[in-house]
Scaffold this motif. Structure first.
Motif, PDB file in Angstrom:
ATOM      1  N   ASP A   1       3.945   1.462  -1.149  1.00  0.00           N
ATOM      2  CA  ASP A   1       4.544   1.580  -2.481  1.00  0.00           C
ATOM      3  C   ASP A   1       3.547   2.132  -3.493  1.00  0.00           C
ATOM      4  OD1 ASP A   1       6.892   0.605  -1.455  1.00  0.00           O
ATOM      5  OD2 ASP A   1       6.576  -1.463  -2.190  1.00  0.00           O
ATOM      6  N   SER A   2       2.293   1.669  -3.378  1.00  0.00           N
ATOM      7  CA  SER A   2       1.264   2.154  -4.293  1.00  0.00           C
ATOM      8  C   SER A   2       1.024   3.651  -4.104  1.00  0.00           C
ATOM      9  CB  SER A   2      -0.032   1.360  -4.069  1.00  0.00           C
ATOM     10  OG  SER A   2      -1.078   1.924  -4.812  1.00  0.00           O
TER      11      SER A   2
ATOM     12  N   SER B   1       4.014   5.505  -5.417  1.00  0.00           N
ATOM     13  CA  SER B   1       3.963   5.525  -6.882  1.00  0.00           C
ATOM     14  C   SER B   1       2.917   6.526  -7.377  1.00  0.00           C
ATOM     15  CB  SER B   1       3.637   4.118  -7.398  1.00  0.00           C
ATOM     16  OG  SER B   1       3.443   4.148  -8.787  1.00  0.00           O
ATOM     17  N   ASP B   2       1.764   6.539  -6.733  1.00  0.00           N
ATOM     18  CA  ASP B   2       0.718   7.499  -7.126  1.00  0.00           C
ATOM     19  C   ASP B   2       1.183   8.937  -6.903  1.00  0.00           C
ATOM     20  OD1 ASP B   2      -0.904   5.424  -7.835  1.00  0.00           O
ATOM     21  OD2 ASP B   2      -2.136   5.484  -6.004  1.00  0.00           O
TER      22      ASP B   2
ATOM     23  N   ARG C   1       0.834  -1.206   0.000  1.00  0.00           N
ATOM     24  CA  ARG C   1       0.000   0.000   0.000  1.00  0.00           C
ATOM     25  C   ARG C   1       0.869   1.256   0.000  1.00  0.00           C
ATOM     26  NH1 ARG C   1      -4.288   2.405  -1.639  1.00  0.00           N
ATOM     27  NH2 ARG C   1      -5.165   3.872  -0.164  1.00  0.00           N
TER      28      ARG C   1
END
Length: 164
Positions: free
Chosen positions: A45-46, A49-50, A43
């Motif tokens: 990392d997501s 990244s976002d 989560r």
């Protein structure tokens, strides 16, 4: 009656609650902690990244905005130049029209003056002829004899020309 049972503290129950709690913590630590941590890491990392994607998109949008503003400035400058050229062209056309009008007026005045001059000369000539004719008729009456009118007119016209 039931409420009193809930509020009563029994030492055996406390012991079993603690043991159950420790067992649940051990089970979670043994089997559930790594999946929870990996889920949180995924989560994180997501989200990271976002955020990176959003930052990159914001930078692209800023670049596009700067490009748009540059283009808009160029377009405004070009529009101002077009308006300026149109105003200069209009002023030139107006000036040319004024010059043509002045030239045409000058020609009309010259033509009118020439016409007046011609008409004046024609009137003078007609007046001279009429005066000569009247003079010849009056002279003929005074003399009492018929004199050649053509010859009289010629004599009078010659006299008038000499006076000029």
């Amino acid at each position: 009656m039931g409420l009193q049972n809930v509020l009563n503290i029994e030492p055996g129950s406390i012991l079993w609650t603690i043991i159950t709690f420790l067992i649940i913590v051990w089970v979670i630590a043994k089997f559930g902690w790594k999946p929870i941590l990996s889920g949180l890491k995924a989560r994180e990392d997501s989200i990271r990244s976002d955020l990176d994607t959003a930052k990159a998109e914001r930078e692209k949008a800023s670049a596009v905005l700067a490009e748009y503003q540059t283009a808009l400035t160029g377009i405004k400058k070009e529009a101002a130049e077009i308006v300026q050229r149109a105003q200069e062209s209009a002023a030139q056309i107006v000036e040319e029209a004024r010059e043509q009008s002045r030239e045409q007026s000058r020609k009309e005045i010259e033509r009118a003056k020439a016409e007046i001059e011609r008409e004046t000369e024609a009137a003078k000539t007609a007046l001279r002829a009429q005066v000569a004719d009247l003079t010849a008729q009056a002279a003929a009456k005074l003399i009492g004899s018929v004199v050649d009118l053509k010859q009289h007119e010629k004599l009078i016209m010659d006299a008038l020309r000499e006076e000029r």
